[in-house]
Structures are given as structure tokens and as C-alpha cells.
Design an enzyme around this catalytic site. Structure first.
Site, short mmCIF file in Angstrom:
data_model
loop_
_atom_site.label_atom_id
_atom_site.label_comp_id
_atom_site.label_asym_id
_atom_site.label_seq_id
_atom_site.Cartn_x
_atom_site.Cartn_y
_atom_site.Cartn_z
N VAL A 267 -32.52 20.23 -70.47
CA VAL A 267 -33.77 20.90 -69.84
C VAL A 267 -33.19 21.71 -68.77
O VAL A 267 -32.33 21.47 -68.20
CB VAL A 267 -34.74 19.76 -69.16
N PRO B 292 -30.00 9.79 -72.99
CA PRO B 292 -30.37 11.15 -73.10
C PRO B 292 -31.74 11.31 -72.65
O PRO B 292 -32.11 12.24 -71.86
CB PRO B 292 -30.22 11.59 -74.57
N LYS C 296 -29.83 15.76 -66.90
CA LYS C 296 -29.19 16.90 -67.41
C LYS C 296 -29.50 17.12 -68.93
O LYS C 296 -28.96 18.04 -69.45
CB LYS C 296 -27.58 17.08 -67.12
N GLU C 297 -30.11 15.98 -69.43
CA GLU C 297 -30.54 16.05 -70.84
C GLU C 297 -31.74 16.35 -71.15
O GLU C 297 -32.36 17.61 -71.31
CB GLU C 297 -29.85 15.02 -71.59
N MET C 298 -32.64 15.22 -71.13
CA MET C 298 -34.03 15.45 -71.40
C MET C 298 -34.64 15.19 -70.10
O MET C 298 -35.99 15.63 -69.83
CB MET C 298 -34.42 14.40 -72.60
#
Lengths: 335, 533
Positions: free
Chosen positions: A93, A130, A135-137
């Protein structure tokens, strides 16, 4: 009376000969499966759970799982790119770059642990990572559940399949069930293992022999050609020193989980299935080609210098590990 | 009362037994039973998995197993078993916890530790194997040097026994001397192998230790011991439960027997009652019959009594004319004796005799008619005036004796006929006349008369007999019609007169009553006219 007995004996003899003939014939046609440290992917029937698998796929491709509705599981584990995203580090994201290379989701159900540091025991547990990683979702589970509850089709599906309807546990379960159905059977090497010696070319067979004799197979074995043990990265050489660059938290591997000094730089051995589709390689995604990966592995893990020839044959062999796209994916016309 | 007490006690005993049953059932439930089978399964599974793991580790150590998938599934199985054990300890209550929790948690922790060791063993073994194979390849090459062969044999030696420090030193020395590329890799592997060998031996020892088996055995034994104790305890409760159930069963049987007996007694009482009622009814019918017969007897005896009464009257009546005849005859006889044949006197006296004789014969005729009436004649059409005249004749003497005037008031046709039993109706009239005469006789009033009034109403003849007496006192107006009731002394009356008359009139379908509307005592009854059906 005697006539009858003779006739009966005749009949039995004929029967026995026929059976023997059949056995020989059959054994000629059906070759015996080989007893190798690598096993072919089993065929598992998911038709009884097709509803759950379909729902899992919907959720896998659902961007509502992320904070700003931009990232879904398939953003980094692209079903059309061998289950990975072709990047050395994935993007989450707000365009934030992650810290580690995304492993393939294909055949991930055959791994004994999930994540490079093996912190998740099951595919269900892996979903937490995640979804909540900034830093992912970058989402929170409560938010995810709420957003999904707004969608009547999701609510209906969940109520149809699960007795307790739409909740965090069942979201994880559905996604995990879908992921378990992402098997890539019938690789060329798999048919070779099943006894079809014609499936591999002679060069590929030599490659496999080298794979075994050099010792790659000590860690990359089992049904998933890896994924069933941990190993230090840089057994016979200083991989991280030679690579250069700063040591990231991801580089510490299992140490992040166990906090034991000897677990520094210890990672889960990745699967080599479909490896020709999942470049770049290694946990840091630092190697772009398969040839380079093979050489580096030989140097740092096996303590050998591979000749061009042998390296080439091993690469050839690794390419035979690419299986057919998972049934549910291919049905939709994607490959 | 006794029955109520007995039943209450019985019910109370039943309740107590029932509550005892419930209590014992609850106490007799072995709370370990629910999880017993699961625990046994977990024990067996743990033992199996431990054995499998040991075999696999040995295989790996001896280079006989290169696919780690089976080790992975065995270790996952052990993790699952430990999870089950942990769940079990959570379900235990405080008492059981104290005994089992610690050993089970100890075992589970030991398993976790060993599984971590297993991972390191797997990794280390892979490295050792690779390096060992590398060195083996080198040593077995056709043109390998003597040192290589020596290293190789040293390794073989070290594989079979723990590393010998002198051998190690010798290898180290050799390593330092060599420097070409091949050797550098070779020395790398050699060092690695020697370093890892120790590790693998240690790790392998942990994996192969029998400690886990012993722990499991001890755990199993302790669990069984505890289970036995619990079972014994609960078995005691269970046997008590059994005893009480038998008792309860007996009580139920008793209750049923009581019920059956009670119901059969009830049925018996019912039939008995039926019989008794029937018998009573029969008795009542018989006594009724007797009463009726008695009544008939009474009726006939009262009739006889009335007849007796009347016969006195009749005798008296007959006596008077007989006296007249006797007097006249003797007077005539006297005249004959003297020789005076007075024609007028003789005619007068003879007329008198004839008249009186006529009267006498009429009286006798009446009596005959009366006596005939005892045979139950049917009701016939009879001239009303005949009835009255006959009755009056029979009482003429009495009327004259007491100087009572008999008045008549006939408001019907003189030839009117009524359907009745003539004798009985005459009897009624005679009774009424007799009563009226007595009433006037005893009265101190100046007037002395008895009146008979005959009227016609609604197809009925009403005959009323009234007198100038003092009247019937109010308090006895109802009683006078009752049998045996009499205001006269025993010599004068039987008390049956009016009762009988009432019966006769009722048999004729009429009513004999005291007419209270009239000032004078008036008894009135009615008869059906001939025309009335």
C-alpha cells in the site's frame, strides 16, 4: 468322468497362462515408479470443496483486504506469473516497497512452514502477515471484516459455507483452502518420476544426476523439491559479506523468530518447483537468472565450483520442474 | 386413617429412594471416562510417533534416508499429540490437575525441545552429507593422492567412532601445507565435516535418547493408576446405585401389586354393592308386596270393621221396625182377647205393620246389596238417587233417634246415573252420614240437621254431605283422612271410616275432601257421570 477332469485341467492351465501374459504385458506397459528423494505432486480432489475454493479465490483477488483497497493477495502472488510477482521486493500500500522477495503461492500447501523465516505454521496463519503488515496491505482485521460485511454476496457465501458466517477465522480458512488447491502437477520431471523415462531428455537426466551428486538434493528434496527444512544461507562461504549492502532484518532469517545466535541467516529452504517462472531468486531477490542462482548456490552452500557444462545441465533439469497451471486457474483461461 | 398413613409412608420411601438414585448416579459417574479413550489414543499415538521418529533419525544418520517429508509428518503428529495433551490438562479439575498436569506438561515441553533439535539435526545432516560425499569422491578418484585417502579413511573412522583428537591434529597439519584450489575446497569441507560431526552426534543423541519413552511409560502408568482409583471409587457408588435401583424396582412392584389389589378390591366391592343393592331392592319389593297385602288386609279388615260398625247400625235399624211390629201385634192381640174388634184400629195397626215390614225388607235388601259388594263388582251405571236413598234408609233410625233432620238439595236430574261401584259408594255415604250424625249429636247447638247436596259439574257428579255440627278443628283437618285416626272413642269408631271412604273414592277416580269454603262441615266427593267416558 475322466474326460471332464481333463477338460477342467485344460481350462485352468489356459487361465493361468492368460493371467501371466496379462501381468507381463501390463508390467511392460506400466513402468514402475522410481524411488527418488523427490516425489511427484499428488493429485488431490477439491471438487467436494469447490464452493470454499471459489470463495477463497474471490478473497485472494479481493482488494478490500487492504487498507486503501489497492492491494490484494494476487498483487504480489500473481496467479499468471507462477504465483509470484517477478519483482525482487514486492510493492504494498502507498507504494511502499517490502523487505523480502515474495515466494510463489503455487504448491505452498506442500511446505512445512510459511514465510522465509518459517514463523507461520499453516497457510491460515500466514494470512495474518501480509494483511496487517504496514508495507504490504496495512489493514486491521476488524476493518477488513467490516468492509466485507458490506458486500451481500460475501455475506451470503460465507453463511452458505460456514455455520458461523463471515469472520476472521473463516476468511483465513477460505483463502488457505484456495491456496491448497493451487497445485501444479504433471511437470515433466513428475512423469519421469512416475516411471516415464521418455519424459526427460538425456541432458536433463544428466542434470538431475548432477543435482544429486553435487548435493543440491540434500536440501531440495521431498514432494516440493524443498520447503521441508531450514538451512543456513552461506554454509561454505560468506554469502552476505560477498553480496555487500546493509544487513536488513530480513537477512537475519530465523533469528527473528527464535532469537538464537546459531539461527542467524537460517531460512526455510524454498521449493524449486516452477523455479523458471519465479525470478528473481533468493530471499533478497538479488539474483536475476537461474544460471547465476545455481552457481551461487553451488559456491556458498555446496562449496564447489560448477563447470559451465554441469551448471547448464542442472538449469535444464530445473526447468523440467515446471508443472501445469493449477486446475482452477486454467479453467478461467489464465495460464 | 391407617390406610392413609401407610400410603404416605410408602410414597415417602419412594421419594427418598429416587433422590438416592439420582445422587448416586451423579457421584458414580467417572469423570475421567469422557476423555479416557482420547487419552489412551494419544498415549499410543505418541509412542508410535516417537518410535517412527527414532527410526527415521537413525536412517538419516546412516545416510539411508534423504527425503525429509516423513520426518516432517512425524514431527507434526507429535505436535498435534502434545496439543491434545495440553487441551486435556485444561479440562482437568483442580484435583486431577495436581496429579497430571506437571508430568504431561513436562513431556510436552520435552517434545518441543526435541523438535527444535530435530530441525538443526536436519540442516546439519544435509551439510555433513554433502561435505562427506565431496571428500569421498575426491578420495576415491583414480589419481587421488595419499593424503586424500588418508583423510577419507579418517572420516570413515570418525563416522564409526567419536572424533579422535590426534587424527584431527594430523589432518589440520596436512591442511596447512596444501594450498591449491582443489585443496582449499577440500580443506573447507574437511573442517566443516569435523565440526558438524560433533554437532550431529550431540543432536542425534538427543533425538535417540530413551528419555521420552520412559516419560511416556511413566505417564501412562500413573494415569492408569489414577483411573483405577477413580473407577474403584465410582464403582462403589455404582454398586450402591445398583442396590438402590433394585430396592426402587421392588418398591415399584409393591406399588403395582397394591394398585392391582386395590383395583380388584374396588371391582369386587362394586359387584358386591350391585348384589346388595339388588338384594335390597328385592327385599324392598317383597316388603312392599307385604305392605300392599297388609293394606289389602287392613282394607278388608277395616271394611269388615266398617261392616261391623254398620251391622250394629243395621241391627239397630232393624230392631226399631221389629219393635214396632211387635208392639202393634201385641196391641191387636190384646184387643182380640177382650173381644173388641175395632176395625179402624186393626186397619191402622196392620197398615203400620205392613209399612214397617216393607221398610225392613228394604233394609235387608240394602244389606244384601252391601254384602254382595265384597266380590269386587265392576263399576256400573247406577242411579244417583238410589244410592242416596238407600244410604238414608239405612241410617233412618239413627237420624230419628237423635232428632236430626236429613235435608236434601238435589240439583240434578232425578234419573241421572253415575258410573260407580254402588255398594262402595253407599258405604261412603253411610260413613259420611254416620260421622255427620255423631258430629251433630255431640254438638251443643240448637240446630240439628244433616244436608245432602248433589250437583253436576264438568261431567262429574258432586255429592256434598254437610252437618250442623261444631266443625272440624283446623289442626286435625288433614289427619282425619288418615287411617286409625279417630276423634271418637274405641267403642264408637275404628278410625278407618274416612280413610276407607277416601280410598274408595280415589279408586273411582275422584277426590273426597273437606270443603273449607263452606261454614258448616261439608265433606264432598265426585263421581263420573254415565256419559263421561
Amino acid at each position: 468322468m475322466e474326460d471332464l477332469l481333463l477338460r477342467r485341467r485344460d481350462y485352468i492351465l489356459k487361465l493361468v497362462l492368460f493371467v501371466i501374459g496379462q501381468v507381463i504385458g501390463v508390467s511392460v506397459v506400466c513402468a514402475k515408479p522410481l524411488n527418488e528423494p523427490i516425489k511427484p505432486i499428488p493429485s488431490i480432489d477439491f471438487t467436494k470443496r469447490s464452493d470454499e475454493v471459489k470463495l477463497g479465490r474471490m478473497l485472494f483477488e479481493e482488494t478490500l483486504l487492504s487498507k486503501d483497497n489497492s492491494i490484494s493477495c494476487s498483487s504480489c502472488h500473481d496467479l499468471s506469473r507462477g504465483g509470484a510477482d517477478g519483482k525482487s521486493h514486492s510493492v504494498g500500500v502507498n507504494g511502499s516497497v517490502g523487505g523480502i522477495n515474495a515466494p510463489s503461492v503455487f504448491n505452498s500447501g506442500l511446505n512445512f512452514r510459511q514465510f522465509w523465516d518459517g514463523r507461520a505454521v499453516s497457510l491460515e496463519d500466514q494470512v495474518d502477515g501480509p494483511v496487517q503488515h504496514p508495507k504490504e496491505m496495512g489493514a486491521k482485521w476488524t476493518g477488513v471484516v467490516e468492509r466485507l460485511k458490506q458486500r451481500d454476496d460475501y455475506v451470503k457465501e460465507f453463511n452458505k459455507i460456514y455455520p458461523d458466517g463471515l469472520n476472521k477465522k473463516n476468511i483465513k480458512k477460505a483463502i488457505a483452502t484456495f491456496e491448497r488447491a493451487l497445485l501444479t502437477p504433471n511437470a515433466k520431471f513428475d512423469s519421469f518420476l512416475k516411471g516415464n523415462s521418455k519424459a526427460l531428455t538425456s541432458l536433463e537426466k544428466i542434470g538431475y544426476k548432477n543435482f544429486k551428486s553435487y548435493g543440491c538434493i540434500s536440501c531440495h528434496q521431498g514432494v516440493n523439491v524443498g520447503g521441508n527444512m531450514y538451512q543456513t544461507m552461506g554454509v561454505m562461504g560468506q554469502y552476505f559479506v560477498d553480496r555487500g549492502g546493509k544487513l536488513t532484518p530480513a537477512d537475519l532469517g530465523r533469528f527473528n523468530v527464535t532469537k538464537v545466535e546459531s539461527d542467524k541467516h537460517v531460512f526455510r529452504v524454498p521449493s524449486l518447483r516452477n523455479v523458471e517462472l519465479t525470478a528473481p531468486y533468493f530471499h533478497d531477490g538479488s539474483v536475476a537468472t537461474l544460471e547465476e542462482a545455481v552457481s551461487k548456490m553451488a559456491k556458498y552452500q555446496l562449496g564447489v565450483e560448477l563447470s559451465q557444462e554441469d551448471q547448464g545441465s542442472i538449469v535444464k533439469f530445473l526447468k523440467t520442474l515446471t508443472g501445469e497451471a493449477p486446475v482452477i486457474v486454467s479453467k478461467k483461461g489464465k495460464k | 386413617m391407617n390406610w392413609l398413613v401407610k400410603n404416605t409412608i410408602f410414597l415417602f420411601v419412594c421419594m427418598v429412594t429416587l433422590s438416592a438414585l439420582v445422587f448416586l448416579y451423579i457421584k458414580g459417574e467417572n469423570r475421567l471416562n469422557k476423555s479416557h479413550q482420547q487419552i489412551l489414543t494419544s498415549f499410543s499415538r505418541a509412542e508410535n510417533l516417537e518410535a517412527l521418529l527414532r527410526i527415521d533419525v537413525l536412517k538419516v544418520k546412516n545416510f539411508m534416508l534423504s527425503n525429509y517429508d516423513s520426518i516432517v509428518s512425524t514431527s507434526e503428529g507429535l505436535e498435534q499429540v502434545c496439543q491434545n495433551f495440553r487441551k486435556y490438562t485444561q479440562k482437568l479439575n483442580a484435583q486431577d490437575s495436581m496429579i497430571f498436569r506437571k508430568p504431561i506438561m513436562e513431556y510436552c515441553n520435552y517434545v518441543s525441545k526435541r523438535l527444535i533439535v530435530l530441525e538443526r539435526f536436519k540442516s546439519s545432516n544435509a551439510i555433513f552429507r554433502n561435505s562427506y560425499n565431496y571428500l569421498q569422491k575426491l578420495a576415491l578418484q583414480k589419481d587421488s593422492n595419499k593424503e586424500m585417502t588418508f583423510i577419507w579413511s579418517a572420516l570413515v573412522y570418525s563416522r564409526m567412532h567419536t572424533s579422535d583428537s590426534s587424527v584431527k591434529k594430523r589432518i589440520n597439519d596436512m591442511m596447512v601445507e596444501k594450498s591449491d584450489a582443489e585443496s582449499s575446497f577440500a580443506s573447507l569441507h574437511t573442517l566443516k565435516v569435523l565440526q558438524i560431526k560433533k554437532e550431529i552426534d550431540e543432536l542425534g543423541a538427543v533425538m535417540l535418547a530413551e528419555k521420552s519413552d520412559m516419560m511416556l511409560m511413566k505417564l501412562r502408568a500413573e494415569y492408569f493408576q489414577y483411573y483405577e482409583e477413580e473407577s474403584k471409587k465410582t464403582a462403589r457408588y455404582r454398586s450402591a446405585l445398583f442396590g438402590f435401583s433394585v430396592l426402587f424396582f421392588i418398591l415399584i412392584i409393591l406399588g403395582l401389586i397394591k394398585l392391582l389389589r386395590a383395583s380388584s378390591a374396588l371391582r369386587y366391592a362394586n359387584t358386591n354393592l350391585e348384589h346388595r343393592v339388588q338384594k335390597r331392592t328385592k327385599d324392598l319389593e317383597e316388603s312392599n308386596k307385604r305392605v300392599l297385602e297388609q293394606q289389602k288386609t287392613i282394607v278388608s279388615s277395616s271394611k269388615l270393621a266398617a261392616i261391623g260398625e254398620m251391622s250394629g247400625q243395621i241391627a239397630h235399624e232393624m230392631n226399631t221396625p221389629l219393635g214396632v211390629i211387635s208392639l202393634a201385634a201385641s196391641s191387636l192381640k190384646k184387643k182380640v182377647a177382650v173381644g173388641k174388634y175395632d176395625e179402624d184400629l186393626f186397619e191402622k195397626k196392620l197398615d203400620l205393620i205392613l209399612k214397617v215390614t216393607d221398610k225392613l225388607s228394604r233394609i235387608i235388601e240394602s244389606v244384601r246389596k252391601l254384602s254382595k259388594g265384597e266380590d269386587g263388582e265392576e263399576h256400573k251405571a247406577v242411579r244417583v238417587m238410589d244410592l242416596i236413598e238407600d244410604a238414608a234408609l239405612l241410617c233412618e233410625g239413627c237420624f230419628k233417634k237423635y232428632n236430626i233432620e236429613l235435608k236434601t238439595n238435589i240439583l240434578i236430574n232425578r234419573d241421572e246415573e253415575a258410573i260407580c261401584h254402588s255398594t262402595e259408594i253407599e258405604q261412603v255415604l253411610i260413613n259420611l252420614f254416620s260421622n255427620a250424625i255423631d258430629a251433630v249429636r255431640w254438638s251443643s247447638k240448637e240446630e240439628k240437621w244433616v244436608m245432602v247436596e248433589v250437583t253436576k259439574e264438568n261431567g262429574q257428579i258432586c255429592i256434598a254431605v254437610s252437618d250442623s255440627g261444631d266443625g272440624v278443628p283446623e289442626e286435625i283437618q288433614g289427619k282425619i283422612f288418615e287411617p286409625k285416626f279417630s276423634t271418637k272413642s274405641l267403642a264408637d269408631g275404628t278410625g278407618f271410616g274416612l280413610a276407607l271412604s277416601t280410598q274408595i273414592i280415589e279408586q273411582h277416580g275422584g277426590v273426597l275432601r273437606l270443603d273449607l269454603n263452606k261454614e258448616e262441615t261439608t265433606f264432598v266427593f265426585n263421581l263420573s257421570l254415565k256419559h263421561a267416558a
